[in-house]
Design a protein around this motif. Structure first.
Motif, mmCIF file in Angstrom:
data_model
loop_
_atom_site.group_PDB
_atom_site.id
_atom_site.type_symbol
_atom_site.label_atom_id
_atom_site.label_comp_id
_atom_site.label_asym_id
_atom_site.label_seq_id
_atom_site.Cartn_x
_atom_site.Cartn_y
_atom_site.Cartn_z
ATOM 1 N N LYS A 147 0.829 -1.213 0.000
ATOM 2 C CA LYS A 147 0.000 0.000 0.000
ATOM 3 C C LYS A 147 0.862 1.261 0.000
ATOM 4 O O LYS A 147 0.506 2.259 -0.634
ATOM 5 C CB LYS A 147 -0.951 -0.026 1.194
ATOM 6 C CG LYS A 147 -1.999 -1.136 1.100
ATOM 7 C CD LYS A 147 -2.827 -1.248 2.370
ATOM 8 C CE LYS A 147 -3.822 -2.403 2.282
ATOM 9 N NZ LYS A 147 -4.586 -2.578 3.550
ATOM 10 N N SER A 206 0.743 6.868 -6.762
ATOM 11 C CA SER A 206 -0.398 7.747 -7.017
ATOM 12 C C SER A 206 0.022 9.212 -7.029
ATOM 13 O O SER A 206 -0.686 10.061 -7.567
ATOM 14 C CB SER A 206 -1.492 7.523 -5.968
ATOM 15 O OG SER A 206 -1.126 8.068 -4.713
ATOM 16 N N GLU A 236 -7.875 -10.391 -5.195
ATOM 17 C CA GLU A 236 -9.028 -9.670 -5.737
ATOM 18 C C GLU A 236 -9.055 -8.240 -5.211
ATOM 19 O O GLU A 236 -9.332 -7.291 -5.950
ATOM 20 C CB GLU A 236 -10.315 -10.402 -5.376
ATOM 21 C CG GLU A 236 -11.554 -9.771 -5.987
ATOM 22 C CD GLU A 236 -12.808 -10.598 -5.763
ATOM 23 O OE1 GLU A 236 -13.839 -10.273 -6.390
ATOM 24 O OE2 GLU A 236 -12.769 -11.560 -4.964
ATOM 25 N N TYR A 237 -8.752 -8.073 -3.936
ATOM 26 C CA TYR A 237 -8.695 -6.727 -3.351
ATOM 27 C C TYR A 237 -7.632 -5.881 -4.053
ATOM 28 O O TYR A 237 -7.896 -4.741 -4.463
ATOM 29 C CB TYR A 237 -8.385 -6.818 -1.849
ATOM 30 C CG TYR A 237 -7.967 -5.494 -1.258
ATOM 31 C CD1 TYR A 237 -8.905 -4.498 -0.982
ATOM 32 C CD2 TYR A 237 -6.616 -5.215 -1.015
ATOM 33 C CE1 TYR A 237 -8.511 -3.266 -0.463
ATOM 34 C CE2 TYR A 237 -6.223 -3.994 -0.497
ATOM 35 C CZ TYR A 237 -7.171 -3.018 -0.224
ATOM 36 O OH TYR A 237 -6.782 -1.803 0.269
ATOM 37 N N SER A 269 -6.410 -6.184 -6.953
ATOM 38 C CA SER A 269 -6.618 -6.011 -8.393
ATOM 39 C C SER A 269 -7.290 -4.686 -8.732
ATOM 40 O O SER A 269 -7.348 -4.296 -9.900
ATOM 41 C CB SER A 269 -7.431 -7.181 -8.956
ATOM 42 O OG SER A 269 -8.763 -7.159 -8.451
ATOM 43 N N GLN A 270 -7.764 -3.944 -7.732
ATOM 44 C CA GLN A 270 -8.404 -2.651 -7.990
ATOM 45 C C GLN A 270 -7.376 -1.549 -8.274
ATOM 46 O O GLN A 270 -7.749 -0.446 -8.672
ATOM 47 C CB GLN A 270 -9.257 -2.235 -6.791
ATOM 48 C CG GLN A 270 -8.451 -1.854 -5.556
ATOM 49 C CD GLN A 270 -9.308 -1.497 -4.358
ATOM 50 O OE1 GLN A 270 -9.974 -0.460 -4.365
ATOM 51 N NE2 GLN A 270 -9.321 -2.368 -3.356
ATOM 52 N N PHE A 271 -6.085 -1.840 -8.087
ATOM 53 C CA PHE A 271 -5.044 -0.828 -8.270
ATOM 54 C C PHE A 271 -4.281 -1.108 -9.564
ATOM 55 O O PHE A 271 -3.412 -1.988 -9.588
ATOM 56 C CB PHE A 271 -4.078 -0.834 -7.083
ATOM 57 C CG PHE A 271 -4.749 -0.626 -5.755
ATOM 58 C CD1 PHE A 271 -5.192 0.643 -5.379
ATOM 59 C CD2 PHE A 271 -4.946 -1.689 -4.881
ATOM 60 C CE1 PHE A 271 -5.820 0.849 -4.156
ATOM 61 C CE2 PHE A 271 -5.565 -1.499 -3.647
ATOM 62 C CZ PHE A 271 -6.007 -0.228 -3.292
ATOM 63 N N PRO A 272 -4.554 -0.367 -10.636
ATOM 64 C CA PRO A 272 -3.935 -0.675 -11.927
ATOM 65 C C PRO A 272 -2.410 -0.610 -11.927
ATOM 66 O O PRO A 272 -1.762 -1.315 -12.703
ATOM 67 C CB PRO A 272 -4.526 0.381 -12.874
ATOM 68 C CG PRO A 272 -5.788 0.833 -12.220
ATOM 69 C CD PRO A 272 -5.544 0.729 -10.751
ATOM 70 N N PHE A 290 -5.584 -12.991 -12.155
ATOM 71 C CA PHE A 290 -5.719 -11.556 -11.880
ATOM 72 C C PHE A 290 -4.745 -10.720 -12.722
ATOM 73 O O PHE A 290 -4.681 -9.502 -12.559
ATOM 74 C CB PHE A 290 -5.488 -11.286 -10.393
ATOM 75 C CG PHE A 290 -6.512 -11.940 -9.497
ATOM 76 C CD1 PHE A 290 -7.747 -11.340 -9.280
ATOM 77 C CD2 PHE A 290 -6.249 -13.164 -8.902
ATOM 78 C CE1 PHE A 290 -8.696 -11.946 -8.467
ATOM 79 C CE2 PHE A 290 -7.188 -13.775 -8.082
ATOM 80 C CZ PHE A 290 -8.415 -13.160 -7.864
ATOM 81 N N HIS A 303 -1.815 6.249 -13.661
ATOM 82 C CA HIS A 303 -2.511 6.651 -12.438
ATOM 83 C C HIS A 303 -2.639 8.165 -12.316
ATOM 84 O O HIS A 303 -2.476 8.713 -11.244
ATOM 85 C CB HIS A 303 -1.786 6.084 -11.213
ATOM 86 C CG HIS A 303 -0.302 5.948 -11.424
ATOM 87 N ND1 HIS A 303 0.271 4.752 -11.692
ATOM 88 C CD2 HIS A 303 0.672 6.875 -11.479
ATOM 89 C CE1 HIS A 303 1.565 4.925 -11.863
ATOM 90 N NE2 HIS A 303 1.846 6.196 -11.728
#
Length: 284
Positions: free
Chosen positions: A61, A68, A92-93, A95-98, A131, A280
Motif C-alpha cells: 500500500k 499515485s 481480488e482486493y 486487483s483494484q489498483f492498476p 488476476f 494513475h
C-alpha cells in the motif's frame, strides 16, 4: 519509454529493515521518489518499476500510494502472503489498483532452500495469473533448482528473475549458476532483470569486465527479447552510482543491434509488466 525495471523506496526503520547491516550504512536513511528523480533525468530514464523490500501488505500500500503521487512510477511489485489459504481474496482486493503489476517474496532469505517448490507456495503463485499479476523471483544460485521447479509447475505464469539470480561474481563462480539459468530460460514466459550486478562483486574493486561472462550467459539463454535493465537503486549505492550501473549495460550492448538496446532499456519491461505511459493520473 525508457524504464528502470527494478528499484526501491523506503522510509528507514532500523527494526523493520534489519536486513540493512552495519556494512550497509549508506542505506540507513530514507530513499523516496524525489531522491531518485534526478538520477533518472540524468540518464534518460522515463519511468520505473518499484519493488517491495518489506514483506507486508502495508509495504504494498505504501508503494501504491507513492505511485499515485509520482507519475514516473509506472508499476509496483508488492507483497502478499502467497501461502495464505485466502490468497485469492487478497488478490481480488489488490486487483483494484492498476499500477500494481505483480508480487515478490524474499525467497533468498528463507531458511529452506526449497521454499519456492513447496505445494502451498506454488498454489499461491498459481493464483496470480487469473488476476493478471506477474511474479518476481528473488534468489541466490543455490535456489535455482527449486525456482526451476516452480516455473515448470506453472508454465503459463509470467515470471521474471531478479538480479540474474545473484551469481557469485566476487569469487568468479559461474558453472552451477549457468546451468540453472539455461534451464529456467527454456520457458518463454520467464524474463530476467539485468540488475544487482555490482553488489555481488567486490564493492570497492569491481570492473565492468567482471560482469561480461555472466551477461554472456544470460544473453545466450534469454535473448534480447526477455531481458530488462534494472538499477537496483538505492541498494546499488553500496558499490557504485546510478550512472555506473546504467553504463555497464549500455557499454555491453554497444556492439549489439540497436533494437536490443531499446528493448532492454524499456520495451521488454513495458511488455512484461503491461506498463502504461501514465497509469494513475497526474503527479510529480
Amino acid at each position: 519509454m525508457r524504464v528502470d525495471s527494478h528499484q526501491h523506496f523506503w522510509r528507514y526503520d532500523p527494526v523493520r529493515d534489519g536486513w540493512i547491516t552495519g556494512e550497509m550504512n549508506p542505506l540507513k536513511r530514507d530513499y523516496l521518489p524525489e531522491d531518485l528523480r534526478p538520477h533518472m533525468q540524468a540518464n534518460g530514464i522515463d519511468g520505473t518499476v518499484t519493488v517491495q523490500v518489506d514483506q507486508s501488505e502495508a509495504e504494498t500500500k505504501f508503494l501504491i500510494d507513492l505511485a499515485s503521487r509520482h507519475d514516473f512510477i509506472r508499476g509496483v511489485v508488492g507483497w502478499v502472503d502467497l501461502r495464505d489459504p485466502e490468497v485469492n481474496r487478497r488478490l481480488e482486493y489488490f486487483s483494484q489498483f492498476p499500477v500494481l503489476r505483480g508480487f515478490r517474496h524474499i525467497a533468498q532469505s528463507e531458511p529452506d532452500d526449497r521454499f519456492l517448490a513447496h505445494e502451498d507456495f506454488v498454489r499461491g503463485v498459481g493464483a496470480l495469473r487469473q488476476f493478471g499479476f506477474t511474479y518476481d523471483i528473488l534468489i541466490y544460485p543455490k535456489h535455482l533448482p527449486a525456482a526451476c521447479e516452480l516455473v515448470e509447475k506453472l508454465p503459463d505464469q509470467a515470471f521474471v528473475l531478479d538480479h540474474i539470480a545473484k551469481p557469485l561474481v566476487k569469487v568468479r563462480e559461474i558453472e552451477g549458476w549457468a546451468a540453472g539459468i539455461r534451464r529456467m530460460a527454456q520457458n518463454p514466459r520467464v524474463f530476467c532483470k539485468l540488475s544487482g550486478l555490482i553488489t555481488e562483486a567486490d564493492w570497492k574493486n569491481w570492473r565492468a569486465s567482471d560482469f561480461t561472462p555472466y551477461l554472456d550467459i544470460v544473453f545466450d539463454a534469454f535473448g534480447a527479447d526477455r531481458l530488462m535493465f534494472g538499477s537496483d537503486w538505492p541498494v546499488c549505492l553500496l558499490a557504485g552510482g546510478y550512472m555506473q550501473v546504467v553504463e555497464i549495460i549500455r557499454t555491453y550492448l554497444k556492439d549489439r543491434p540497436a533494437v536490443g538496446m531499446e528493448k532492454i532499456f524499456g520495451g521488454n519491461a513495458v511488455h512484461f509488466y503491461g506498463l502504461k505511459a501514465n497509469a494513475h493520473g497526474s503527479g510529480s
